[in-house]
Design a protein around this motif. Structure first.
Motif, PDB file in Angstrom:
ATOM      1  N   VAL A  63      46.638  47.311  45.567  1.00  0.00           N
ATOM      2  CA  VAL A  63      47.727  46.832  46.417  1.00  0.00           C
ATOM      3  C   VAL A  63      48.185  47.937  47.363  1.00  0.00           C
ATOM      4  O   VAL A  63      48.322  47.738  48.570  1.00  0.00           O
ATOM      5  CB  VAL A  63      48.906  46.334  45.558  1.00  0.00           C
ATOM      6  N   LYS A  66      46.142  48.843  50.409  1.00  0.00           N
ATOM      7  CA  LYS A  66      46.228  47.992  51.596  1.00  0.00           C
ATOM      8  C   LYS A  66      46.972  48.695  52.731  1.00  0.00           C
ATOM      9  O   LYS A  66      46.700  48.452  53.914  1.00  0.00           O
ATOM     10  CB  LYS A  66      46.947  46.684  51.255  1.00  0.00           C
ATOM     11  N   LYS A 239      52.436  38.569  50.020  1.00  0.00           N
ATOM     12  CA  LYS A 239      51.110  39.018  49.592  1.00  0.00           C
ATOM     13  C   LYS A 239      51.154  40.484  49.175  1.00  0.00           C
ATOM     14  O   LYS A 239      51.900  41.275  49.729  1.00  0.00           O
ATOM     15  CB  LYS A 239      50.107  38.837  50.736  1.00  0.00           C
ATOM     16  N   ASN A 240      50.324  40.815  48.202  1.00  0.00           N
ATOM     17  CA  ASN A 240      50.193  42.214  47.764  1.00  0.00           C
ATOM     18  C   ASN A 240      51.565  42.845  47.532  1.00  0.00           C
ATOM     19  O   ASN A 240      51.947  43.824  48.182  1.00  0.00           O
ATOM     20  CB  ASN A 240      49.401  43.022  48.798  1.00  0.00           C
ATOM     21  N   GLY A 286      55.910  43.343  50.557  1.00  0.00           N
ATOM     22  CA  GLY A 286      54.470  43.330  50.360  1.00  0.00           C
ATOM     23  C   GLY A 286      53.761  43.765  51.620  1.00  0.00           C
ATOM     24  O   GLY A 286      54.388  44.004  52.667  1.00  0.00           O
ATOM     25  N   ASP A 288      50.440  42.885  54.220  1.00  0.00           N
ATOM     26  CA  ASP A 288      49.378  41.957  54.595  1.00  0.00           C
ATOM     27  C   ASP A 288      48.689  42.480  55.847  1.00  0.00           C
ATOM     28  O   ASP A 288      48.895  43.633  56.243  1.00  0.00           O
ATOM     29  CB  ASP A 288      49.918  40.534  54.784  1.00  0.00           C
TER      30      ASP A 288
END
Length: 563
Positions: A63, A66, A239-240, A286, A288
């Motif tokens: 994660v 990213k 996300k993530n 998060g 993305d």
């Protein structure tokens, strides 16, 4: 807006955005650890139910990796330097390596804030000779850290290596069958306990660790607390996920933290009523493909909440030119004002301030604040900042424009006419000009051009522009509009829709203005590296019903570039 309400209610979701965003930024620039986000509920099971709030940070390396897809070479070097500095500061004067000794065994991390212990008057003895008067002591909230253990052997090796460090003394204390370790370094103790070989708990206060052990043994936990269990299980859809923050009782948290403030006083009933509009809230951050995204959801009491966002089609954004570098848009100023006045009837200071503004407008410009100024602003509105280097704007490099959709053009025209008559008395020329077929009124300053201009773009949309070049840019649509620009679409295109409007910043264009003002004293290289890695910022809010309010923010980041 009443000071108390603006201080506590309005920033509710915004505060969560800042907190979670700050945590993510800290973990990123200090080098994120390694675990997953599924452990939030498990961590909450050992946090006492009295906890005011909790934040869970995932440590999954995939994660956090990213984030490595973004950033200029300068920003990447800054991150590397920050990680190196963090490791050196954290493990100074030790032979412990964060990368080798800590990172491999650390799972997800939950940070919980517990209410401060009440301070009894008998606990305080004033200094000799001091006046004998009531004294309020500052009671700090208690902190509890719950660290998941994903590698038991690695954690054990770290513990043994830590005990071998010089200058740190250790003492074991048994409490209800669990061994609490007191580690004292330079006179400051830290208390830890390992529960079921799967969780390491840390706190600077022994009673906090004891409360956590009580919770582990069966006392009510944060996971089962009313308001917390629901937001823990649902979380926020990003996300993530890097981090999430949970506040099960917003009003209760503010009350207890205010009571702990040494200068704090008991919250007035009307303030408490405003706070009670927010039942609970959860926020998450998060990453993305667009950048760092933060979402926050507040659960509201529909019986107490009188305010509701109005969704907007955001068509008014298309009236701004593509070079607009900052924008705020929304819907229904008049309705918002009416609701605010209604909710503020119990705040004498606010009502007095409003009365003074009403009186000043009436005496100076013969305008009614509620009807002639705000009453006709019932449609979409937007305020934008636009680059301009001519005329009166030559020294600042930009101007601004206000746009309003209205269903009451007659009142709007009458208001602007009164303002024109007022400005004529200030030795400012009021002249008419035609721009792209539109009749525009300008307030002209000798040898500097137009100070302000206003006119109608269509039957329902009026503009008020600061600076002649900005008025020209709004009145003519020769170039691409803002909603068609690549940056605006990249920054706002993935935000939730429908929504109540946008807050938007184009960072590259904004930095051009900032650097102009900072020419004499340039920004520090570190700040410049971070800011130039950001493409833009987009924020929006919506209220799908009277019991829910949501905010979403995207910090759009530039893709990683090669050195």
């Amino acid at each position: 807006m009443p000071e108390s309400k603006s201080k506590f209610l309005i920033p509710t979701i915004g505060a969560a955005v800042v907190i979670t965003g700050g945590i993510a930024a800290y973990m990123y620039f200090k080098g994120g650890p390694a675990g997953d986000s599924a452990g939030a509920l498990g961590s909450a099971k050992v946090v006492p139910s009295t906890a005011l709030m909790a934040t869970y940070i995932t440590t999954d390396p995939q994660v956090w990796a990213k984030l490595q897809q973004f950033g200029t070479p300068e920003a990447q070097q800054l991150v590397a330097k920050g990680l190196e500095s963090f490791n050196q500061d954290l493990l100074k004067d030790t032979n412990i390596s964060y990368e080798n000794d800590i990172k491999p065994w650390v799972g997800g991390v939950m940070m919980a804030v517990l209410p401060p212990n009440p301070v009894k008057p008998a606990q305080f003895t004033p200094p000799t000779g001091a006046p004998n008067k009531p004294t309020k002591l500052q009671a700090e909230p208690k902190m509890l850290l719950v660290v998941g253990i994903k590698d038991k052997i690695g954690a054990l090796n770290f513990g043994n290596k830590l005990k071998a460090q010089k200058g740190i003394t250790f003492q074991e204390i048994e409490y209800k069958g669990e061994k609490i370790t007191e580690a004292t370094d330079k006179g400051k103790p830290t208390y830890t306990v390992v529960l079921n070989n799967s969780q390491l708990l840390l706190s600077p206060e022994k009673p906090t660790i004891e409360q956590a052990i009580d919770t582990y043994k069966g006392q009510p936990s944060f996971a089962t607390k009313e308001g917390a269990s629901n937001i823990l299980s649902k979380g926020v859809d990003v996300k993530n996920t890097l981090a999430q923050i949970y506040i099960p009782d917003y009003a209760g948290m503010i009350q207890q933290l205010a009571a702990a403030n040494p200068q704090g006083t008991q919250l007035p009933p009307q303030t408490l009523k405003q706070l009670q509009q927010v039942k609970s809230m959860v926020a998450g951050v998060g990453v993305d493909d667009a950048g760092l995204r933060v979402k926050a959801i507040a659960n509201l009491d529909s019986q107490l909440n009188k305010f509701q966002y109005q969704n907007t089609a955001a068509k008014i954004v298309g009236e701004f030119p593509a070079e607009t570098f900052a924008l705020i848009s929304g819907q229904g100023i008049s309705k918002t004002w009416t609701t605010l006045i209604e909710q503020s009837k119990d705040y004498p200071e606010f009502n007095q301030a409003v009365a003074q503004v009403r009186q000043q407008l009436k005496s100076v410009a013969n305008l009614d604040l509620d009807k002639e100024v705000l009453g006709w602003m019932d449609g979409e509105f937007a305020l934008g900042a636009i680059p301009a280097n001519q005329g009166i704007l030559a020294s600042v490099g930009f101007g601004g424009a206000f746009l309003f959709d209205t269903s009451d053009r007659k009142t709007a025209e009458a208001t602007l006419s009164k303002l024109d008559d007022l400005i004529k008395k200030q030795l400012v020329t009021v002249a008419q000009r035609t721009i792209d077929g539109k009749n525009v009124t300008e307030w002209q300053v000798p040898q500097q051009g137009a100070l302000l201009s206003h006119g109608w773009l269509d039957q329902d949309t009026v503009f008020i522009a600061i600076g002649g070049p900005v008025g020209d840019a709004i009145a003519t649509k020769k170039n691409q509009s803002l909603d068609g620009s690549e940056t605006f679409k990249a920054v706002t295109g993935t935000l939730q829709k429908p929504n109540g409007g946008y807050f938007y910043i184009d960072m590259d264009k904004t930095m051009t203005v900032v650097n102009r003002f900072a020419a004499a004293k340039p920004l520090p290289p570190e700040a410049n590296a971070i800011l130039t890695s950001i493409r833009g910022l987009g924020v929006t809010a919506t209220s799908p019903d009277k019991s829910t309010s949501q905010v979403e923010m995207l910090l759009a980041l530039k893709p990683k570039t090669a050195k």
